[in-house]
Every structure is written in C-alpha cells, then in structure tokens.
Design a protein around this motif. Structure first.
Motif, PDB file in Angstrom:
ATOM      1  N   GLN A  31       0.813  -1.221   0.000  1.00 47.25           N
ATOM      2  CA  GLN A  31       0.000   0.000   0.000  1.00 47.25           C
ATOM      3  C   GLN A  31       0.848   1.274   0.000  1.00 47.25           C
ATOM      4  O   GLN A  31       0.415   2.300  -0.515  1.00 47.25           O
ATOM      5  N   SER A  32       2.035   1.207   0.591  1.00 52.09           N
ATOM      6  CA  SER A  32       2.873   2.399   0.710  1.00 52.09           C
ATOM      7  C   SER A  32       3.963   2.478  -0.354  1.00 52.09           C
ATOM      8  O   SER A  32       4.609   3.516  -0.490  1.00 52.09           O
ATOM      9  N   SER A  58       5.199   8.122   2.993  1.00 53.10           N
ATOM     10  CA  SER A  58       4.427   7.118   2.255  1.00 53.10           C
ATOM     11  C   SER A  58       3.724   6.149   3.201  1.00 53.10           C
ATOM     12  O   SER A  58       2.551   5.811   3.000  1.00 53.10           O
ATOM     13  N   VAL A  59       4.442   5.716   4.246  1.00 53.72           N
ATOM     14  CA  VAL A  59       3.845   4.821   5.247  1.00 53.72           C
ATOM     15  C   VAL A  59       2.716   5.539   5.971  1.00 53.72           C
ATOM     16  O   VAL A  59       1.627   4.994   6.156  1.00 53.72           O
ATOM     17  N   HIS A  61       0.858   8.087   4.928  1.00 57.77           N
ATOM     18  CA  HIS A  61      -0.298   8.292   4.049  1.00 57.77           C
ATOM     19  C   HIS A  61      -1.073   6.995   3.821  1.00 57.77           C
ATOM     20  O   HIS A  61      -2.303   7.015   3.791  1.00 57.77           O
ATOM     21  N   ALA A  62      -0.366   5.892   3.654  1.00 59.21           N
ATOM     22  CA  ALA A  62      -1.052   4.608   3.443  1.00 59.21           C
ATOM     23  C   ALA A  62      -1.913   4.256   4.649  1.00 59.21           C
ATOM     24  O   ALA A  62      -3.074   3.862   4.507  1.00 59.21           O
TER      25      ALA A  62
END
Length: 91
Positions: A31-32, A58-59, A61-62
């Motif tokens: 996902q990230s 990124s982590v 936001h996921a």
C-alpha cells in the motif's frame, strides 16, 4: 507560508497502526510502495525510525488512508487510533 513538518513515526506507532487495520507488513509495503525490508527494519525500533522522510510519509499516508490517526506525544507519548467514521449522508 511554511510547510507543516510532521514528526517522524516510531516503530511502535507503525506496528500498532498495522494492528488496528489488520494489515500484515506485506500489506503495508504494498500500500505504501515501501519495501517490506524497510518496513520490518523500521518496526524493530521503539523510538523514531531511520526511514527516509519520503518513506516515512508514504507509510503515514497509506495508514491514514486506511483510517488510522497518528497522535503526537502530548505528555502521554505518541500513539495511534482509528479515525471516527462519519455517518453517511442521505437515505
């Protein structure tokens, strides 16, 4: 105007957030778009991870897209919780 600087995630927050949304480390990596190896290495640490700022973002936001809210340290330590679901409008 300046950008709001987010505090880097801790390994504990990432582990707890994954548990809340019932994701495996592999799910989070997918996902990230952050490697599984990076996710696992980050989760080994209790405190702030050594992830690069783009990977950290990124982590974050996921997991936020999955419904997680990250709680800043406010005397009780940093944490996570599920975002309160909004009631659906209409019928």
């Amino acid at each position: 105007m300046g950008q709001v600087r987010l505090k880097a995630l801790s390994g504990s927050q990432i582990r707890a957030a994954r548990a809340l949304v019932r994701w495996s480390a592999d799910d989070l990596a997918r996902q990230s778009a952050v490697s599984l190896r990076t996710i696992r290495r980050a989760e080994l640490l209790e405190g702030q991870t050594a992830m690069t700022p783009p990977n950290d973002l990124s982590v974050r936001h996921a997991l936020e897209s999955a419904g997680v809210e990250f709680i800043d340290e406010n005397g009780g330590g940093p944490g996570v919780r599920l975002r309160k679901r909004q009631p659906k409008k209409g019928g």
